[in-house]
Design a protein around this motif. Structure first.
Motif, mmCIF file in Angstrom:
data_model
loop_
_atom_site.group_PDB
_atom_site.id
_atom_site.type_symbol
_atom_site.label_atom_id
_atom_site.label_comp_id
_atom_site.label_asym_id
_atom_site.label_seq_id
_atom_site.Cartn_x
_atom_site.Cartn_y
_atom_site.Cartn_z
ATOM 1 N N GLU A 80 0.854 -1.194 0.000
ATOM 2 C CA GLU A 80 0.000 0.000 0.000
ATOM 3 C C GLU A 80 0.885 1.238 0.000
ATOM 4 O OE1 GLU A 80 -2.836 -0.056 3.235
ATOM 5 O OE2 GLU A 80 -2.755 -2.237 3.246
ATOM 6 N N SER A 83 0.313 7.626 -4.267
ATOM 7 C CA SER A 83 1.073 8.136 -5.404
ATOM 8 C C SER A 83 1.300 9.635 -5.259
ATOM 9 C CB SER A 83 0.334 7.833 -6.712
ATOM 10 O OG SER A 83 -0.838 8.617 -6.779
ATOM 11 N N ASN A 89 -2.936 3.498 -3.403
ATOM 12 C CA ASN A 89 -2.835 2.280 -4.200
ATOM 13 C C ASN A 89 -2.631 1.083 -3.291
ATOM 14 O OD1 ASN A 89 -2.881 3.493 -6.843
ATOM 15 N ND2 ASN A 89 -0.873 4.309 -6.357
ATOM 16 N N THR A 90 -3.332 -0.002 -3.606
ATOM 17 C CA THR A 90 -3.172 -1.273 -2.915
ATOM 18 C C THR A 90 -2.951 -2.338 -3.977
ATOM 19 O OG1 THR A 90 -4.666 -0.533 -1.181
ATOM 20 C CG2 THR A 90 -4.232 -2.881 -1.308
ATOM 21 N N ILE A 91 -1.809 -3.020 -3.895
ATOM 22 C CA ILE A 91 -1.432 -3.986 -4.924
ATOM 23 C C ILE A 91 -1.107 -5.320 -4.270
ATOM 24 C CG2 ILE A 91 0.222 -4.494 -6.759
ATOM 25 C CD1 ILE A 91 0.717 -1.439 -6.894
ATOM 26 N N GLU A 119 3.474 1.626 -11.158
ATOM 27 C CA GLU A 119 2.714 2.838 -10.867
ATOM 28 C C GLU A 119 1.948 3.241 -12.125
ATOM 29 O OE1 GLU A 119 0.961 6.038 -9.484
ATOM 30 O OE2 GLU A 119 2.034 4.658 -8.197
ATOM 31 N N THR A 127 6.313 9.368 -4.219
ATOM 32 C CA THR A 127 5.279 8.527 -3.609
ATOM 33 C C THR A 127 5.590 8.376 -2.117
ATOM 34 O OG1 THR A 127 6.489 6.516 -4.129
ATOM 35 C CG2 THR A 127 4.807 7.209 -5.708
#
Length: 166
Positions: A80, A83, A89-91, A119, A127
């Motif tokens: 997490e 940006s 963002n959670t990946i 990204e 970030t």
């Protein structure tokens, strides 16, 4: 029938067991390194984009999450960060399905991300630091899915991009 006190005792013992497992897992997860490289994406071959590569070690005992109603566990490592445009963002970087209680001691040494860390705005510059967390999903035979977090690391800076993958 069970009395209300017996039911409360059963529920509180389940929650305290899960809490102890989560606290033990917090002490055992460690993210080793995070590297970022410039590369061309397959979808847009003329456009350069930054990709992140994560190496991590996991040693988590998830056996207390299994009971008579647990069919399987879905365990995943998540990153997490916010940006430069302020978007959170959670990946998901890595995942594993644990089908049995015997396989619930998850050990991964020098693991690498299974899914791309990239990204959307092409660059990881400006970030916020990335937070990595090990999460799980308990899939029962009957009933609702249960989600939880087994471990979390705080504030890993995302480094500057390199030109070549080494």
């Amino acid at each position: 029938m069970h009395s209300a006190l017996a039911r409360v005792n059963n529920v509180s013992s389940l929650f305290s067991t899960c809490l102890m497992v989560l606290l033990a897992a917090v002490a055992l997860i460690d993210v080793v390194s995070l590297k970022v490289y410039n590369a061309k994406a397959k979808r847009y071959p003329f456009k350069e984009q930054e990709f992140g590569f994560v190496k991590f070690d996991i040693d988590a005992d998830l056996t207390p999450l299994f009971n008579w109603n647990t069919k399987q566990l879905f365990v995943y490592l998540e990153a997490e960060y916010a940006s430069s445009h302020g978007v959170n963002n959670t990946i998901v970087l890595w995942d594993r399905i644990v089908p049995r209680k015997e396989d619930a001691h998850v050990v991964v040494s020098s693991g690498r991300n299974k899914y791309k860390l990239k990204e959307l705005y092409e660059s990881f510059k400006n970030t916020s630091p990335a937070t990595f967390s090990l999460k799980y999903n308990v899939m029962p035979y009957v009933g609702l899915l249960t989600y939880g977090e087994a471990a979390r690391t705080e504030g890993h800076e995302i480094p500057e991009a390199r030109d070549a993958i080494a």
